[in-house]
Design a protein around this motif. Structure first.
Motif: not given
Length: 267
Positions: A88-96
């Motif tokens: 969430k704090a990086m360039d690509v947020s993973l949803p789950e």
């Protein structure tokens, strides 16, 4: 070792990938992962699917074979809430989180509807057979074979060719491999180019959870990110080194990632 790239090197989910440590992880929801695995199966070109967790991120730092296996994964999803949170704090947020063990039954259901053949490999004696009977009864899926061979990663073709021959004889669409990490990932990468159109997926302790030979954390614990603590409490002798010693390095890797993303230079 000849770990040739599979013919699915051009396959893409069309989603961004998060690079964390030495691993790249596809930005997919659970439903999207099921759909993309199904699309991969339907292409009949082979390939393999891994589920990256904290332990995998740490292992990839020092284990070259494991790191190279991941670099050739056709689909890589996230199996670890700490990675989801960090993203969430990086360039690509993973949803789950998408655990390998959670993929098994939905893929069995999809496979039943789409007339897939599946093959189960790994876990202890009798476990895969029990899983085969369970999913046949529940979903009507065609389980064409199961095997629990002794696998050594340095044994080469003399070991792998007979195992692969048994699988190829049954011509499954999906091969579920439950050997644990890093063995299952490295082994899959060693034989992927020999599996033809079969898609392999590493599922860790997934067979044991379905067969009831290992305890799975309740959903609320897993969603809170503490499944590792639950497993450690149930299997302390086997898992303490992995979770207490090895995975403590994950914090150092995260710090390095954040430093690099903010323009610093990691040592």
């Amino acid at each position: 070792m000849n770990a040739a790239s599979t013919s699915t090197s051009s396959f893409s989910t069309g989603k961004p990938r998060l690079r964390i440590g030495q691993l790249a992880i596809d930005q997919l929801t659970f439903e999207e992962a099921i759909r993309e695995i199904g699309r991969l199966v339907d292409l009949h070109q082979g390939g393999y699917v891994f589920t990256a967790n904290v332990d995998h991120v740490v292992l990839a730092e020092d284990n070259a074979e494991f790191r190279e296996a991941y670099s050739r994964a056709t689909i890589s999803v996230v199996d670890g809430m700490p990675i989801v949170w960090a993203s969430k704090a990086m360039d690509v947020s993973l949803p789950e989180r998408i655990a390998g063990s959670d993929l098994i039954l939905p893929l069995m259901q999809a496979g039943s509807e789409r007339k897939w053949r599946v093959y189960l490999m790994g876990a202890g004696p009798g476990v895969a057979e029990k899983v085969a009977n369970t999913v046949r009864e529940k979903y009507g899926i065609e389980v064409v074979g199961w095997d629990s061979p002794m696998v050594k990663l340095d044994a080469g073709d003399a070991q792998n060719d007979p195992i692969v021959a048994k699988i190829r004889e049954k011509d499954p669409h999906l091969l579920f491999v439950a050997l644990g990490s890093p063995k299952q990932e490295v082994w899959i990468s060693q034989v992927a180019h020999k599996l033809g159109p079969t898609v392999a997926i590493g599922v860790g302790a997934g067979f044991d959870f379905i067969a009831g030979t290992a305890k799975r954390a309740p959903q609320w614990i897993a969603k809170a990110g503490f499944e590792w603590l639950y497993r450690l409490a149930n299997e302390p002798k086997r898992l303490w080194r992995r979770y207490i010693l090895n995975d403590s390095r994950f914090a150092t890797i995260l710090l390095r990632e954040f430093w690099q993303r903010t323009g610093g230079k990691a040592e």
